[in-house]
Design a protein around this motif. Structure first.
Motif, PDB file in Angstrom:
ATOM      1  N   MET A   1      33.576  27.115  46.684  1.00 21.67           N
ATOM      2  CA  MET A   1      32.646  27.818  47.573  1.00 21.67           C
ATOM      3  C   MET A   1      33.431  28.675  48.565  1.00 21.67           C
ATOM      4  O   MET A   1      33.575  28.351  49.727  1.00 21.67           O
ATOM      5  CB  MET A   1      31.757  26.812  48.314  1.00 21.67           C
ATOM      6  N   SER A   2      33.973  29.750  48.077  1.00 23.53           N
ATOM      7  CA  SER A   2      34.734  30.691  48.889  1.00 23.53           C
ATOM      8  C   SER A   2      34.374  32.092  48.424  1.00 23.53           C
ATOM      9  O   SER A   2      33.694  32.249  47.408  1.00 23.53           O
ATOM     10  CB  SER A   2      36.234  30.427  48.725  1.00 23.53           C
ATOM     11  N   GLN A   3      34.804  33.068  49.150  1.00 20.80           N
ATOM     12  CA  GLN A   3      34.444  34.439  48.819  1.00 20.80           C
ATOM     13  C   GLN A   3      35.675  35.261  48.469  1.00 20.80           C
ATOM     14  O   GLN A   3      36.791  34.931  48.848  1.00 20.80           O
ATOM     15  CB  GLN A   3      33.729  35.090  50.000  1.00 20.80           C
ATOM     16  N   ILE A   4      35.446  36.334  47.760  1.00 24.84           N
ATOM     17  CA  ILE A   4      36.504  37.290  47.464  1.00 24.84           C
ATOM     18  C   ILE A   4      36.807  38.045  48.756  1.00 24.84           C
ATOM     19  O   ILE A   4      35.898  38.395  49.503  1.00 24.84           O
ATOM     20  CB  ILE A   4      36.055  38.257  46.356  1.00 24.84           C
ATOM     21  N   GLU A   5      38.091  38.268  49.011  1.00 24.95           N
ATOM     22  CA  GLU A   5      38.492  38.998  50.210  1.00 24.95           C
ATOM     23  C   GLU A   5      39.203  40.286  49.817  1.00 24.95           C
ATOM     24  O   GLU A   5      40.014  40.293  48.898  1.00 24.95           O
ATOM     25  CB  GLU A   5      39.441  38.154  51.059  1.00 24.95           C
ATOM     26  N   ILE A   6      38.871  41.348  50.515  1.00 26.13           N
ATOM     27  CA  ILE A   6      39.568  42.620  50.354  1.00 26.13           C
ATOM     28  C   ILE A   6      40.108  42.987  51.726  1.00 26.13           C
ATOM     29  O   ILE A   6      39.347  43.175  52.665  1.00 26.13           O
ATOM     30  CB  ILE A   6      38.627  43.715  49.821  1.00 26.13           C
ATOM     31  N   ARG A   7      41.427  43.037  51.822  1.00 25.82           N
ATOM     32  CA  ARG A   7      42.079  43.326  53.094  1.00 25.82           C
ATOM     33  C   ARG A   7      42.840  44.642  52.985  1.00 25.82           C
ATOM     34  O   ARG A   7      43.579  44.858  52.031  1.00 25.82           O
ATOM     35  CB  ARG A   7      43.045  42.209  53.471  1.00 25.82           C
ATOM     36  N   ILE A   8      42.636  45.492  53.968  1.00 32.81           N
ATOM     37  CA  ILE A   8      43.301  46.788  53.988  1.00 32.81           C
ATOM     38  C   ILE A   8      44.194  46.842  55.222  1.00 32.81           C
ATOM     39  O   ILE A   8      43.722  46.687  56.355  1.00 32.81           O
ATOM     40  CB  ILE A   8      42.278  47.937  54.020  1.00 32.81           C
ATOM     41  N   TYR A   9      45.479  47.009  54.982  1.00 38.52           N
ATOM     42  CA  TYR A   9      46.465  47.129  56.049  1.00 38.52           C
ATOM     43  C   TYR A   9      47.068  48.530  55.995  1.00 38.52           C
ATOM     44  O   TYR A   9      46.776  49.308  55.098  1.00 38.52           O
ATOM     45  CB  TYR A   9      47.564  46.078  55.880  1.00 38.52           C
ATOM     46  N   ASP A  10      47.932  48.820  56.951  1.00 39.35           N
ATOM     47  CA  ASP A  10      48.577  50.132  56.991  1.00 39.35           C
ATOM     48  C   ASP A  10      49.423  50.401  55.749  1.00 39.35           C
ATOM     49  O   ASP A  10      49.518  51.530  55.285  1.00 39.35           O
ATOM     50  CB  ASP A  10      49.468  50.269  58.227  1.00 39.35           C
ATOM     51  N   ASN A  11      50.035  49.344  55.197  1.00 39.36           N
ATOM     52  CA  ASN A  11      50.976  49.547  54.095  1.00 39.36           C
ATOM     53  C   ASN A  11      50.608  48.830  52.806  1.00 39.36           C
ATOM     54  O   ASN A  11      51.383  48.838  51.860  1.00 39.36           O
ATOM     55  CB  ASN A  11      52.380  49.120  54.530  1.00 39.36           C
ATOM     56  N   GLU A  12      49.442  48.171  52.748  1.00 35.10           N
ATOM     57  CA  GLU A  12      49.070  47.490  51.514  1.00 35.10           C
ATOM     58  C   GLU A  12      47.568  47.224  51.444  1.00 35.10           C
ATOM     59  O   GLU A  12      46.875  47.213  52.453  1.00 35.10           O
ATOM     60  CB  GLU A  12      49.837  46.181  51.353  1.00 35.10           C
TER      61      GLU A  12
ATOM     62  N   ASP B   1      44.335  56.754  49.454  1.00 33.61           N
ATOM     63  CA  ASP B   1      45.653  56.118  49.460  1.00 33.61           C
ATOM     64  C   ASP B   1      45.939  55.424  48.132  1.00 33.61           C
ATOM     65  O   ASP B   1      47.089  55.321  47.714  1.00 33.61           O
ATOM     66  CB  ASP B   1      45.760  55.097  50.586  1.00 33.61           C
ATOM     67  N   TYR B   2      44.896  54.916  47.483  1.00 33.01           N
ATOM     68  CA  TYR B   2      45.027  54.217  46.207  1.00 33.01           C
ATOM     69  C   TYR B   2      44.090  54.883  45.202  1.00 33.01           C
ATOM     70  O   TYR B   2      42.992  55.301  45.566  1.00 33.01           O
ATOM     71  CB  TYR B   2      44.639  52.743  46.350  1.00 33.01           C
ATOM     72  N   PRO B   3      44.490  54.949  43.938  1.00 34.20           N
ATOM     73  CA  PRO B   3      43.585  55.521  42.925  1.00 34.20           C
ATOM     74  C   PRO B   3      42.286  54.696  42.850  1.00 34.20           C
ATOM     75  O   PRO B   3      42.327  53.464  42.813  1.00 34.20           O
ATOM     76  CB  PRO B   3      44.378  55.408  41.624  1.00 34.20           C
ATOM     77  N   LEU B   4      41.155  55.369  42.866  1.00 36.18           N
ATOM     78  CA  LEU B   4      39.874  54.655  42.858  1.00 36.18           C
ATOM     79  C   LEU B   4      39.712  53.784  41.619  1.00 36.18           C
ATOM     80  O   LEU B   4      39.111  52.709  41.687  1.00 36.18           O
ATOM     81  CB  LEU B   4      38.726  55.651  42.972  1.00 36.18           C
ATOM     82  N   GLU B   5      40.250  54.218  40.474  1.00 35.13           N
ATOM     83  CA  GLU B   5      40.149  53.415  39.259  1.00 35.13           C
ATOM     84  C   GLU B   5      40.898  52.099  39.420  1.00 35.13           C
ATOM     85  O   GLU B   5      40.446  51.057  38.945  1.00 35.13           O
ATOM     86  CB  GLU B   5      40.703  54.185  38.058  1.00 35.13           C
ATOM     87  N   ALA B   6      42.036  52.111  40.107  1.00 38.86           N
ATOM     88  CA  ALA B   6      42.821  50.895  40.322  1.00 38.86           C
ATOM     89  C   ALA B   6      42.090  49.944  41.274  1.00 38.86           C
ATOM     90  O   ALA B   6      42.067  48.725  41.050  1.00 38.86           O
ATOM     91  CB  ALA B   6      44.196  51.246  40.866  1.00 38.86           C
ATOM     92  N   VAL B   7      41.491  50.471  42.330  1.00 38.93           N
ATOM     93  CA  VAL B   7      40.741  49.635  43.266  1.00 38.93           C
ATOM     94  C   VAL B   7      39.536  49.026  42.561  1.00 38.93           C
ATOM     95  O   VAL B   7      39.251  47.836  42.694  1.00 38.93           O
ATOM     96  CB  VAL B   7      40.307  50.448  44.500  1.00 38.93           C
ATOM     97  N   ARG B   8      38.842  49.824  41.776  1.00 40.06           N
ATOM     98  CA  ARG B   8      37.682  49.334  41.030  1.00 40.06           C
ATOM     99  C   ARG B   8      38.093  48.214  40.073  1.00 40.06           C
ATOM    100  O   ARG B   8      37.442  47.172  40.001  1.00 40.06           O
ATOM    101  CB  ARG B   8      37.025  50.478  40.261  1.00 40.06           C
ATOM    102  N   GLU B   9      39.182  48.399  39.356  1.00 39.17           N
ATOM    103  CA  GLU B   9      39.663  47.397  38.413  1.00 39.17           C
ATOM    104  C   GLU B   9      40.046  46.100  39.127  1.00 39.17           C
ATOM    105  O   GLU B   9      39.749  45.009  38.656  1.00 39.17           O
ATOM    106  CB  GLU B   9      40.857  47.938  37.627  1.00 39.17           C
TER     107      GLU B   9
END
Length: 60
Positions: free
Chosen positions: A34-45, A12-20
């Protein structure tokens, strides 16, 4: 169906863009929080969130 013996991966997204986005989140996060990076995947974003903000004195 392509007629080829292996399946073709379609992202759905270019792998280079996700990696960047992930690399930027790791490199530019505020490590004093003291928090973590979050990666959220939804139907449209896809959201990559990193703790922190702009340095004092900077605005958008």
């Amino acid at each position: 169906m392509t007629g080829r013996p292996e399946r073709e991966e379609v992202w759905d997204y270019p792998l280079e863009a996700v990696r960047e986005a992930v690399v930027n989140a790791v490199c530019h996060r505020d490590y004093t929080i003291m928090s973590q990076i979050e990666i959220r995947i939804y139907d449209n974003e896809l959201i990559v969130w990193s703790p922190g903000g702009l340095p004092p004195g900077l605005t958008l």
